[in-house]
Write a protein that holds these residues in place. Sequence first.
Motif, short mmCIF file in Angstrom:
data_model
loop_
_atom_site.label_atom_id
_atom_site.label_comp_id
_atom_site.label_asym_id
_atom_site.label_seq_id
_atom_site.Cartn_x
_atom_site.Cartn_y
_atom_site.Cartn_z
N LEU A 150 4.84 -2.11 -1.76
CA LEU A 150 3.96 -2.61 -0.71
C LEU A 150 4.71 -3.48 0.29
CD1 LEU A 150 0.93 -3.43 -3.02
CD2 LEU A 150 0.82 -1.86 -1.08
N VAL B 79 3.10 -5.03 3.36
CA VAL B 79 1.88 -5.57 2.75
C VAL B 79 2.28 -6.51 1.62
CG1 VAL B 79 -0.25 -5.02 1.53
CG2 VAL B 79 0.62 -3.46 3.29
N LEU C 127 0.99 -8.92 -1.67
CA LEU C 127 0.01 -9.34 -2.65
C LEU C 127 0.49 -10.64 -3.30
CD1 LEU C 127 -0.96 -6.10 -4.61
CD2 LEU C 127 -2.11 -7.09 -2.63
N ALA D 201 -5.61 -9.51 -4.35
CA ALA D 201 -5.71 -9.45 -2.89
C ALA D 201 -6.87 -10.33 -2.47
CB ALA D 201 -5.94 -8.01 -2.43
N ASP E 39 -7.23 -3.49 8.19
CA ASP E 39 -6.21 -4.05 7.30
C ASP E 39 -6.38 -3.49 5.89
OD1 ASP E 39 -5.29 -5.66 9.39
OD2 ASP E 39 -6.57 -7.34 8.80
N HIS F 204 -3.63 -1.19 3.64
CA HIS F 204 -3.21 -1.40 2.25
C HIS F 204 -3.47 -0.15 1.43
CE1 HIS F 204 -4.19 -2.13 -1.99
NE2 HIS F 204 -3.16 -2.95 -1.96
N HIS F 205 -4.65 0.42 1.58
CA HIS F 205 -5.03 1.55 0.73
C HIS F 205 -4.15 2.78 0.98
CE1 HIS F 205 -8.04 -0.91 -0.79
NE2 HIS F 205 -9.14 -0.27 -0.44
#
Length: 455
Positions: free
Chosen positions: A414, A419, A421, A428, A438, A442-443
């Motif tokens: 990520l 991204v 975490l 998250a 956003d 991420h997905h």
Amino acid sequence: MPTDSGVDRARLATLAARERATFAERRPRSAAAHQRADHLFGRVPMTWMNKTAAGFPITFETARGNRITDVDGHEYLDFCLGDTGAMAGHSPAPVVQAVTRRLNDLGGATTMLPTEDAAAVGAELARRFGLPYWSFALTATDANRWAIRLLRAVTGRPKILVNSYCYHGSVDESLIVVGPDGRGQSREGNVGAPTDVTVTSRVAEFNDLVGLERELAHGDVAAVLMEPALTNIGIVLPEPGYLAGVRELTRAYGTYLINDETHTFSAGPGGATAAWGLEPDVLTIGKAIAGGIPIGAYGLSEALAATLLARTDLDLVDMGGVGGTLAGNPVSTAAARACLEQVLTEPAFEHMIATATGFATGLRKIIATYGLPWSVSQLGARVEYRFADPAPRTGTESAAAADAELEDFLHTYLANRGVLLTPFHNMALMAPQTTAADVERHHAVFADALAELTA
């Protein structure tokens, strides 16, 4: 041995090595900054900053809203948000303005004198959480420590009860877990404990009322210190009736109840206490309420405050062990007033929780697509995916569901795609500035990671 997370370990190792190499190649300035920090213990400002999935930490340069830019020029979509400390977003304008006004226009970083801001924050915390009297610290850890001292004083009892694998900062009494024999033992890695933790503490599993009553029946517990949902070992949500049972048992055994809402504040503008109708005797909180400026606070019930103030033998003013010179300082209380009144408002929480619900729904769909035995837990604006299904119901189960190798791969994958975490687990957090776009970003990255992992 890692938990059975449903992934091929050899493939995981190959992908993790590739991602770590990419991470290092793209961040030469962060790597160099880490190497130059010879006079920092562990080469970082605080040793927990070495909890990094890729070998060295990112050195950041700017942070605004839910975006961070590092010294190598990479921008990140930030779902870590300072592990709740920046839940309001990084440097929210009202907080910046309030701190600037305090320091630049009014002056006085610390004076040992009250301000009107402090009184306003106390009133707002009372409105949100339902406890009428408040006092300030610089961290939630200190708020917990001072609350513990007060409750030992009024009960004359020596022990504090916590949940196994709880998180209350570095409070000595909290570093106890349920061992294999069902008895309390020191948590692995406990640093420099001043005494055997079983002398100061008792422990029960979260969601275990039978175990809780067994420990309370000894009659030596001054207070139960707990999060309404476990968070730092991964989110563990309360089962129906559990929290009501805790309150009933603590009252039956003459034990005070402290709700630590430092992380569970994500449940709503009044935390889990307001969202779930809880009735603690003390509530502790920190991190998020001042928009990233250091602060802690604890609230007291009417009855407890009256009992404490009537005890003329307790030194609550000078050297009684409760308080700190910088606690309640003008900067932190100005920041908290601005954050609570203008940033982390009811409408902001509505947006954050709705965004988190979309985040959780999307995660479940992606995990199901790839047939992995994982689960997703949501606590208001906070979402976490777990390498177990069903989700763990106790702290010990949650600790056993950890998979450090898999977690590090996902975090590095990520990060390499912009991204972030929370480094300690797969949490998250949504800020007021977090958008549906956003979440989709991420997905998309998360789905790509699982596609490679399961190919």
